[in-house]
Each structure stands twice: as C-alpha cells, then as structure tokens.
Design a protein around this motif. Structure first.
Motif, PDB file in Angstrom:
ATOM      1  N   ASP A 293      -6.273 -18.002  -8.713  1.00  0.00           N
ATOM      2  CA  ASP A 293      -7.833 -18.485  -8.435  1.00  0.00           C
ATOM      3  C   ASP A 293      -8.127 -19.999  -8.078  1.00  0.00           C
ATOM      4  OD1 ASP A 293      -8.519 -16.226  -9.617  1.00  0.00           O
ATOM      5  OD2 ASP A 293      -8.817 -17.014 -11.734  1.00  0.00           O
ATOM      6  N   ARG A 294      -6.957 -20.792  -8.702  1.00  0.00           N
ATOM      7  CA  ARG A 294      -7.274 -22.268  -7.656  1.00  0.00           C
ATOM      8  C   ARG A 294      -6.899 -22.110  -6.509  1.00  0.00           C
ATOM      9  NH1 ARG A 294      -3.727 -27.031  -7.338  1.00  0.00           N
ATOM     10  NH2 ARG A 294      -4.802 -28.878  -7.718  1.00  0.00           N
TER      11      ARG A 294
ATOM     12  N   ALA B 207      -4.507 -17.856 -12.823  1.00  0.00           N
ATOM     13  CA  ALA B 207      -5.059 -19.285 -12.868  1.00  0.00           C
ATOM     14  C   ALA B 207      -4.563 -19.963 -11.562  1.00  0.00           C
ATOM     15  CB  ALA B 207      -4.622 -20.116 -14.086  1.00  0.00           C
TER      16      ALA B 207
ATOM     17  N   PRO C  21      -5.537 -20.152 -18.716  1.00  0.00           N
ATOM     18  CA  PRO C  21      -4.232 -20.222 -18.137  1.00  0.00           C
ATOM     19  C   PRO C  21      -2.928 -19.978 -19.239  1.00  0.00           C
ATOM     20  CG  PRO C  21      -5.693 -22.035 -17.884  1.00  0.00           C
ATOM     21  CD  PRO C  21      -6.434 -20.948 -18.737  1.00  0.00           C
TER      22      PRO C  21
ATOM     23  N   SER D  25     -10.494 -17.808 -16.495  1.00  0.00           N
ATOM     24  CA  SER D  25      -9.174 -17.323 -16.883  1.00  0.00           C
ATOM     25  C   SER D  25      -8.671 -18.007 -17.734  1.00  0.00           C
ATOM     26  CB  SER D  25      -8.498 -17.447 -15.235  1.00  0.00           C
ATOM     27  OG  SER D  25      -8.526 -18.928 -14.952  1.00  0.00           O
TER      28      SER D  25
END
Length: 180
Positions: A48-49, A45, A38, A36
C-alpha cells in the motif's frame, strides 16, 4: 388512592421515557477494514505504501490506481517471500527481486500511458529503494514491537507446553478408565 394513581402514572411515564432511549452500543468497536494493520499484515502495508507513492508520482486515474495496487500487492508478496527464503544472502535476494520487478514492468506497461510508463521506468530504481527502505525499517519496528508486546501463542491465550507424562505405576495395556 390518589397516591397509588400518581405512582402508577409516574411508573408508566418513566417506562415510556426509558423505552425511547436508544439501546446502548456494545463497547467493542469494529475494526476499520479500509485501514491496513501493519502488525497483522506487513506485506500489505508495504504494498500500500509503495502504491500510494506511485499513484501520487505518476498521477494515475482510479482504474490505473486499482490495477497498480493489485500488481504491487502480488509483486511485493513475491519479494517478501524471496526475502524470507534467502535471508542472509542479499546478492541472491537482489537478483530474484529484480526478476519480480521486470514482471511488474511488463504488467504496468499494459496499464500506464506512454508518458506515465516512461516516468515510471526512469524512476523505478527509486521505487525499489523506497520499498526496500520501508521493508528494512518495518522489520526492525515489528521485531521491537513483538519483543515488547508479544502475541499470544494461540488465539485463546493458551500457552503451548510439553504434554504431561503418564504415571509409571500403570499396568501394561491400561487405556484409562473411560476407554472400553
């Protein structure tokens, strides 16, 4: 004659050697679409984190992880929209984001096993804090980066500026020399 023949052979051998070399690759590297970006998509992002943390903590299989990532992408996008819409009113943001978190709870209940869901449910406050901390941190980082390295106004690096005004000495009804 021998030198002309030798020159011809040398030229043919040099041409054959250069033809066997691979063509040069272009200097532009394609972007790895699995990573990704950011700066371009901070919401993805952020999702996903959060998803990576939840997959590790809850020990999800591939199917569950894929479903969780889709759910988190949707819910984080909704929460980011709420945060933008209600900027400056943290109480309203928390109320509306809690509603989105309840939606996520219901969707995850269908994906996770009973043990995984009870682990998730007991730690969901931590996940919410984990997400909020990252959102606040990435917002300040993105602001700093955008000030230090501003993006162009448009994709072709053109600058948006006010239009030039027409000279005042044109007769009434003048459309220009190309308009007929």
């Amino acid at each position: 004659m021998k030198t002309a023949f030798a020159a011809l052979i040398f030229t043919l051998l040099a041409g054959a050697a250069s033809a066997q070399q691979a063509p040069r690759a272009s200097t532009v590297e394609p972007r790895d679409k699995t990573q990704s970006s950011p700066r371009l998509n901070p919401v993805q992002a952020r999702a996903d984190r959060l998803s990576n943390q939840m997959v590790r903590d809850l020990r999800l299989n591939g199917y569950q992880a894929a479903k969780l990532r889709a759910i988190n992408a949707d819910k984080v996008a909704k929460m980011a929209a709420i945060e933008r819409k209600n900027a400056g009113n943290p109480k309203l943001i928390d109320e509306e984001c809690n509603g989105v978190c309840r939606e996520r709870d219901q969707e995850l209940q269908a994906v996770l096993s009973n043990d995984q869901y009870s682990s998730y449910y007991s730690a969901r406050g931590n996940y919410y804090k984990f997400d909020k901390d990252f959102a606040a941190q990435s917002a300040s980082i993105m602001l700093t980066e955008s000030v230090q390295n501003p993006a162009p106004a448009r994709a072709n690096d053109a600058v948006i500026a006010p239009a030039k005004s027409a000279p005042a000495n044109r007769p009434a009804g003048y459309l220009g020399r190309n308009a007929r």
